[in-house]
Write an enzyme that holds these catalytic residues in place. Structure first.
Site, PDB file in Angstrom:
ATOM      1  N   ARG A 139      -3.292  -3.219  -7.416  1.00 27.74           N
ATOM      2  CA  ARG A 139      -2.568  -4.262  -6.706  1.00 27.74           C
ATOM      3  C   ARG A 139      -3.568  -5.127  -5.970  1.00 27.74           C
ATOM      4  O   ARG A 139      -4.340  -4.611  -5.160  1.00 27.74           O
ATOM      5  CB  ARG A 139      -1.614  -3.568  -5.718  1.00 27.74           C
TER       6      ARG A 139
ATOM      7  N   THR B 243      -2.695 -10.890  -2.820  1.00 23.94           N
ATOM      8  CA  THR B 243      -1.422 -11.415  -3.354  1.00 23.94           C
ATOM      9  C   THR B 243      -0.379 -10.315  -3.548  1.00 23.94           C
ATOM     10  O   THR B 243       0.800 -10.612  -3.747  1.00 23.94           O
ATOM     11  CB  THR B 243      -1.656 -12.062  -4.724  1.00 23.94           C
TER      12      THR B 243
ATOM     13  N   ASP C 239      -2.054   5.672   1.544  1.00 19.47           N
ATOM     14  CA  ASP C 239      -2.418   5.253   0.182  1.00 19.47           C
ATOM     15  C   ASP C 239      -2.506   6.497  -0.711  1.00 19.47           C
ATOM     16  O   ASP C 239      -3.402   7.330  -0.546  1.00 19.47           O
ATOM     17  CB  ASP C 239      -3.773   4.523   0.233  1.00 19.47           C
TER      18      ASP C 239
ATOM     19  N   ASP D 133      -5.888   6.961  -2.671  1.00 23.54           N
ATOM     20  CA  ASP D 133      -6.991   7.394  -1.805  1.00 23.54           C
ATOM     21  C   ASP D 133      -6.808   8.837  -1.343  1.00 23.54           C
ATOM     22  O   ASP D 133      -7.768   9.613  -1.308  1.00 23.54           O
ATOM     23  CB  ASP D 133      -7.086   6.476  -0.584  1.00 23.54           C
TER      24      ASP D 133
HETATM   25  C1  PRP Z   1      -0.577   1.643  -5.480  1.00 22.94           C
HETATM   26  C2  PRP Z   1       0.448   2.620  -6.021  1.00 22.94           C
HETATM   27  C3  PRP Z   1       1.197   1.812  -7.040  1.00 22.94           C
HETATM   28  C4  PRP Z   1       1.183   0.452  -6.422  1.00 22.94           C
HETATM   29  C5  PRP Z   1       2.517   0.250  -5.776  1.00 22.94           C
HETATM   30  O1  PRP Z   1      -1.653   1.550  -6.337  1.00 22.94           O
HETATM   31  O2  PRP Z   1      -0.097   3.771  -6.565  1.00 22.94           O
HETATM   32  O3  PRP Z   1       0.587   1.791  -8.311  1.00 22.94           O
HETATM   33  O4  PRP Z   1       0.144   0.417  -5.438  1.00 22.94           O
HETATM   34  O5  PRP Z   1       2.600  -1.016  -5.266  1.00 22.94           O
HETATM   35  P1  PRP Z   1       3.639  -2.090  -5.769  1.00 22.94           P
HETATM   36  O6  PRP Z   1       4.962  -1.412  -5.964  1.00 22.94           O
HETATM   37  O7  PRP Z   1       3.652  -3.061  -4.621  1.00 22.94           O
HETATM   38  O8  PRP Z   1       3.101  -2.693  -7.027  1.00 22.94           O
HETATM   39  P2  PRP Z   1      -3.022   0.819  -5.942  1.00 22.94           P
HETATM   40  O9  PRP Z   1      -2.974  -0.626  -6.281  1.00 22.94           O
HETATM   41  O10 PRP Z   1      -3.347   1.141  -4.514  1.00 22.94           O
HETATM   42  O11 PRP Z   1      -4.055   1.451  -6.930  1.00 22.94           O
HETATM   43  P3  PRP Z   1      -4.599   2.955  -7.019  1.00 22.94           P
HETATM   44  O12 PRP Z   1      -3.475   3.821  -7.516  1.00 22.94           O
HETATM   45  O13 PRP Z   1      -5.701   2.825  -8.008  1.00 22.94           O
HETATM   46  O14 PRP Z   1      -5.088   3.379  -5.656  1.00 22.94           O
END
Ligand code: PRP
Length: 217
Positions: free
Chosen positions: A103, A107, A208, A211
């Site tokens: 994400r 944005t 998170d 993480d």
């Molecule tokens: C997080 C989570 C989802 C997403 C959810 O991933 O694991 O994939 O954000 O957000 P959304 O519903 O607003 O799209 P992240 O982008 O932090 O990546 P990661 O899993 O690699 O840490």
């Protein structure tokens, strides 16, 4: 419209509470994600197709059943990875197809960085795995990818959802049922002053999930 299943199972509620705790270690976190996924999978798989078979017991033939559906697991990288092993314990034959999305922090839009799906679908049922359904952008983008691939029966399995994300996913893909361990209150707004949490995090949430699983906080 999507069916939205938010479990009220006491074991899941108990485990999600430990998962949320900021003092839970990465090791415990990974184990809890695995256990919660196993429990959630019972609900998410209760309409799989089975066919009657005959099973020879040591005493006589018994009426049995055999799973017909081929299942595909689609973990959204990274955080969805931790949900795979739990389901594999129940369905070791499930295929796993990874989708890499992150994400964009500014944005909040999903950015695709990994997709090695074969040309044609190889499974009848796809379970998307991602612990967090926040704005819903990543889940919608993943369903878009899977539908373009030709997947017909798609379900979303998550641990925590925000009402905003559930609405976005259900409106974009009303044929995709959503299975969650808990539905939280809201998302964090745009930060107003230094020290405020970033926008788009589930509240109260668990922080998170990527993480915390991978020890990269
Ligand atoms: C997080 C989570 C989802 C997403 C959810 O991933 O694991 O994939 O954000 O957000 P959304 O519903 O607003 O799209 P992240 O982008 O932090 O990546 P990661 O899993 O690699 O840490």
């Amino acid at each position: 419209m999507s069916q939205i299943h938010v479990t009220s199972h006491p074991l899941i509620r108990h485990k999600v509470s430990i998962l949320r705790n900021k003092d839970t270690t990465s090791l415990q976190f990974r184990e809890l994600v695995r256990e919660i996924t196993i429990l959630l999978a019972f609900e998410a798989t209760n309409d799989l197709v089975i066919e009657p078979i005959t099973v020879p017991t040591p005493l006589a033939d018994a009426k049995g059943y055999e799973l017909q559906d081929r299942i595909g697991l689609v973990p959204i990288l990274r955080a969805g990875l931790g949900m795979v092993n739990g389901i594999w314990e129940l369905m070791p034959q499930a295929e796993v197809w990874h989708i890499g999305l992150y994400r964009d922090e500014r944005t909040l839009q999903p950015v695709e960085y990994y997709n090695k799906l074969p040309i044609a679908p190889t499974v009848q049922v796809v379970l998307i795995l991602d612990p967090m359904l926040a704005t819903g952008g990543s889940a919608v983008a993943t369903v878009d990818i899977l539908k373009r691939w030709g997947a017909k029966r798609i379900k979303f399995m998550g641990i925590l959802g925000a009402p905003e994300g559930v609405k976005v996913l259900a409106e974009a893909h009303p044929d995709v049922d959503i299975y969650l361990a808990a539905l939280d209150e809201r998302l964090t707004p745009e930060p107003e002053q230094p020290g405020d949490p970033p926008a788009g995090f589930i509240v109260p949430g668990l922080g998170d999930a990527g993480d915390r699983q991978f020890g990269t906080a």
